[in-house]
Design an enzyme around this catalytic site. Structure first.
Site, short mmCIF file in Angstrom:
data_model
loop_
_atom_site.label_atom_id
_atom_site.label_comp_id
_atom_site.label_asym_id
_atom_site.label_seq_id
_atom_site.Cartn_x
_atom_site.Cartn_y
_atom_site.Cartn_z
N SER A 66 -0.06 1.53 -6.19
CA SER A 66 0.47 0.60 -7.20
C SER A 66 -0.48 -0.57 -7.39
O SER A 66 -1.17 -1.00 -6.45
CB SER A 66 1.82 0.08 -6.70
OG SER A 66 2.20 -1.08 -7.39
N TYR A 96 7.85 -3.60 0.03
CA TYR A 96 7.53 -2.38 -0.73
C TYR A 96 6.02 -2.32 -1.00
O TYR A 96 5.37 -1.31 -0.75
CB TYR A 96 8.30 -2.37 -2.07
CG TYR A 96 7.63 -1.54 -3.12
CD1 TYR A 96 7.74 -0.16 -3.11
CD2 TYR A 96 6.84 -2.12 -4.12
CE1 TYR A 96 7.08 0.62 -4.05
CE2 TYR A 96 6.17 -1.37 -5.06
CZ TYR A 96 6.30 0.00 -5.02
OH TYR A 96 5.63 0.76 -5.95
N LYS A 122 2.50 0.17 0.32
CA LYS A 122 1.41 0.79 -0.46
C LYS A 122 0.05 0.38 0.11
O LYS A 122 -0.85 1.20 0.25
CB LYS A 122 1.53 0.39 -1.94
CG LYS A 122 2.80 0.84 -2.62
CD LYS A 122 2.90 2.35 -2.73
CE LYS A 122 4.18 2.81 -3.38
NZ LYS A 122 4.40 4.27 -3.28
#
Ligand code: UFG
Length: 334
Positions: free
Chosen positions: A124, A149, A153
């Site tokens: 992302s 979150y 990544k």
């Protein structure tokens, strides 16, 4: 190729499975349906004429993965399955780290046991963090994020990079997505999250469908031309095609490569709302509310690397994105 697609019943995963099948690959879906519906597999069959193999399985379940790898000679994996709600991750960091990291470990361990060496990872733009100037370029330090979150990544990119250092014949492509929106032209696949949507376009879709009263635009006082945040929105089908290109790229290559998938253009929340109204002849009710914690004012991709290495660039317009999103949203939930 036989391609294992984790999270293949989800929003980006399902569109990617369609593109894989259309390109002649065999797609094997592993999805625990925690944020997807089983009938997506029927819908993929309706669109492509081919039913992908589907396992309802949590990819932290290493024995379950072993059975899948025993049943199919997997040539490559595309790993979408993850928890992805930014706000929820702030409240439930342990669940996010446990789920997103453990599933990656389980996959890598089983891949090693079965000699599978191609890994396409769903990363992302969040990995660029709050300090890099936009447009974001792959060589910028991508070691920051503003939510657990996002940190998953960053960490998984690191784990894959270290894994490649130890296993130089392995290939990991780290695809850094910007903001995918829109839906398949059939109206059968799209972004249909459980509960109240966090992301902008599914929220707009529910307002347009009369299921939510109005959109709240988070912040109208950002240092941007119209005061609302700017993002690089790209059509989900373009994003899906990007995975196909990454797979072709990885086929004869080794090493780790981070690649942005975006259009290279930033547009504001207000511009997107206006584009949605114009494309669908609507007048969406909205108010400007306070800023949302953690949102950056503006970012978009430098999209050159994807063009040069993968031969990929986004082809759909903002109008295509808005029209297809509504085409899907008006029938979703029926
Ligand atoms: N927005 C609103 N109202 C809403 C929802 C969103 O105004 O009801 C605004 C946000 O403030 C933001 C823009 O719409 O300015 C886009 O928001 P999204 O939630 O759709 O997307 P984000 O850019 O916040 O999130 C995306 C990805 C995440 C990723 C994050 C940071 O969805 O996976 O970018 O890179 F972590």
């Amino acid at each position: 190729m036989n391609v294992l697609v984790t999270g293949g019943a989800g929003y980006i995963g399902s569109h990617t499975v369609v593109e894989l099948i259309n390109a002649g690959h065999n797609a094997i879906i592993v999805d625990d349906l925690s944020n997807a519906k089983a009938d997506v597999v029927d819908r993929i069959q309706t669109i492509t004429g081919t039913r992908p193999v589907f396992y309802e399985l949590d990819c932290k379940n290493i024995d379950g993965l072993r059975s899948v790898f025993s049943a199919h000679k997997i040539d490559a994996i595309i790993h979408f399955a993850a928890f992805k709600a930014v706000g929820e991750s702030v409240k439930k960091p342990l669940q996010y780290y446990r789920n997103n990291l453990d599933s990656t470990f389980a996959l890598l361990e089983v891949m090693e046991e079965f000699g599978c060496k191609k890994f396409i990872f769903s990363s992302s733009a969040t990995v660029y963090g709050p300090n890099n100037p936009h447009p974001y370029k792959e060589e910028m330090p991508a070691i920051q994020s503003s939510s657990p979150y996002g940190w998953t990544k960053v960490m998984i990119e690191r784990i894959l990079t270290d894994y490649v250092t130890a296993h130089p014949d392995f290939c990991a492509v780290l695809l850094r997505y910007f903001n995918p929106i829109g839906a398949h032209e059939s109206g059968l696949l799209g972004d249909d999250p459980n509960g109240i949507p966090n992301n902008l376009m599914p929220y707009i879709g529910r307002v347009a469908a009369g299921q939510l009263e109005k959109l709240t635009i988070f912040g109208g006082d950002y240092p941007t031309p119209d005061g609302t945040c700017q993002r690089d929105y790209l059509h989900v089908v373009d994003l899906a095609v990007g995975h196909l290109k990454a797979l072709e790229f990885a086929k004869d290559r080794e090493g780790a490569e981070a690649i942005n998938l975006g259009t290279g253009n930033g547009i504001s929340v207000l511009e997107l709302v206006n584009a949605f109204n114009k494309a669908n002849d609507m007048d969406l009710p909205y108010v400007i509310g306070p800023r949302r914690d953690g949102d950056l004012p503006a970012f978009w991709a430098d999209a050159e690397k994807a063009k040069n290495l993968l031969g990929w660039e986004a082809t759909h317009t903002v109008e295509d994105m808005c029209r297809s999103a509504w085409q899907f949203a008006k029938n979703a939930g029926k």
